[in-house]
Design a protein around this motif. Sequence first.
Motif, PDB file in Angstrom:
ATOM      1  N   PRO A 172       1.785  15.038 -13.072  1.00 48.21           N
ATOM      2  CA  PRO A 172       1.828  14.761 -14.512  1.00 48.21           C
ATOM      3  C   PRO A 172       0.460  14.382 -15.088  1.00 48.21           C
ATOM      4  O   PRO A 172       0.148  14.726 -16.228  1.00 48.21           O
ATOM      5  N   MET A 173      -0.360  13.703 -14.297  1.00 51.37           N
ATOM      6  CA  MET A 173      -1.702  13.363 -14.763  1.00 51.37           C
ATOM      7  C   MET A 173      -2.528  14.630 -14.989  1.00 51.37           C
ATOM      8  O   MET A 173      -3.230  14.752 -16.001  1.00 51.37           O
ATOM      9  N   LEU A 174      -2.433  15.596 -14.076  1.00 51.93           N
ATOM     10  CA  LEU A 174      -3.163  16.847 -14.244  1.00 51.93           C
ATOM     11  C   LEU A 174      -2.671  17.622 -15.467  1.00 51.93           C
ATOM     12  O   LEU A 174      -3.464  18.253 -16.167  1.00 51.93           O
ATOM     13  N   VAL A 175      -1.386  17.583 -15.734  1.00 49.99           N
ATOM     14  CA  VAL A 175      -0.833  18.256 -16.915  1.00 49.99           C
ATOM     15  C   VAL A 175      -1.393  17.636 -18.193  1.00 49.99           C
ATOM     16  O   VAL A 175      -1.810  18.339 -19.117  1.00 49.99           O
ATOM     17  N   VAL A 176      -1.427  16.317 -18.251  1.00 53.06           N
ATOM     18  CA  VAL A 176      -1.955  15.630 -19.435  1.00 53.06           C
ATOM     19  C   VAL A 176      -3.438  15.943 -19.613  1.00 53.06           C
ATOM     20  O   VAL A 176      -3.902  16.207 -20.731  1.00 53.06           O
ATOM     21  N   ALA A 202       0.830  -1.197   0.000  1.00 50.03           N
ATOM     22  CA  ALA A 202       0.000   0.000   0.000  1.00 50.03           C
ATOM     23  C   ALA A 202       0.873   1.258   0.000  1.00 50.03           C
ATOM     24  O   ALA A 202       0.573   2.229  -0.699  1.00 50.03           O
ATOM     25  N   ALA A 203       1.947   1.247   0.776  1.00 53.25           N
ATOM     26  CA  ALA A 203       2.835   2.411   0.823  1.00 53.25           C
ATOM     27  C   ALA A 203       3.507   2.632  -0.535  1.00 53.25           C
ATOM     28  O   ALA A 203       3.632   3.777  -0.995  1.00 53.25           O
ATOM     29  N   THR A 204       3.894   1.557  -1.202  1.00 57.07           N
ATOM     30  CA  THR A 204       4.500   1.682  -2.529  1.00 57.07           C
ATOM     31  C   THR A 204       3.485   2.212  -3.533  1.00 57.07           C
ATOM     32  O   THR A 204       3.784   3.090  -4.337  1.00 57.07           O
ATOM     33  N   TYR A 205       2.256   1.684  -3.485  1.00 57.31           N
ATOM     34  CA  TYR A 205       1.209   2.116  -4.410  1.00 57.31           C
ATOM     35  C   TYR A 205       0.897   3.605  -4.230  1.00 57.31           C
ATOM     36  O   TYR A 205       0.874   4.368  -5.191  1.00 57.31           O
ATOM     37  N   PHE A 206       0.650   4.029  -2.994  1.00 58.73           N
ATOM     38  CA  PHE A 206       0.302   5.429  -2.764  1.00 58.73           C
ATOM     39  C   PHE A 206       1.478   6.353  -3.041  1.00 58.73           C
ATOM     40  O   PHE A 206       1.285   7.503  -3.445  1.00 58.73           O
ATOM     41  N   GLY A 207       2.697   5.878  -2.852  1.00 57.09           N
ATOM     42  CA  GLY A 207       3.865   6.678  -3.231  1.00 57.09           C
ATOM     43  C   GLY A 207       3.924   6.895  -4.737  1.00 57.09           C
ATOM     44  O   GLY A 207       4.232   7.995  -5.206  1.00 57.09           O
ATOM     45  N   ALA A 208       3.603   5.851  -5.513  1.00 55.43           N
ATOM     46  CA  ALA A 208       3.600   5.972  -6.972  1.00 55.43           C
ATOM     47  C   ALA A 208       2.470   6.890  -7.432  1.00 55.43           C
ATOM     48  O   ALA A 208       2.651   7.714  -8.337  1.00 55.43           O
TER      49      ALA A 208
END
Length: 101
Positions: free
Chosen positions: A73-77, A60-66
């Motif tokens: 970048p998602m907002l920019v796209v 979960a920590a790895t997922y939320f970190g990603a």
Amino acid sequence: MSKQHKKAPKKKREKITWIDDGSTVADMSPVGKGLGGNRPNKPKPVTKRGKPMNRFQECAATYFGAVRMMFVPMLVVLGILCLVFLFLWILMGGLSPTMMV
């Protein structure tokens, strides 16, 4: 008279030895301050209280970190897609009086 050609001796192929370090092809261990990964010499990550994390907490920590890393970048796209849509809409006559009905 036929001449016989001597065949060159076959070269032996080098045997490749693969060493498995336990990492995957898409190793995301550097995400989230080094949480996750399968390295045996690495100390087990701990929570804020000092308790060691279980496997679910590490994932979960790895997922939320990603997700946190990819949010901007998602907002920019999405912004670029909106601008392209707006440009094409105006170009096709989206502001004409017949389209405003």
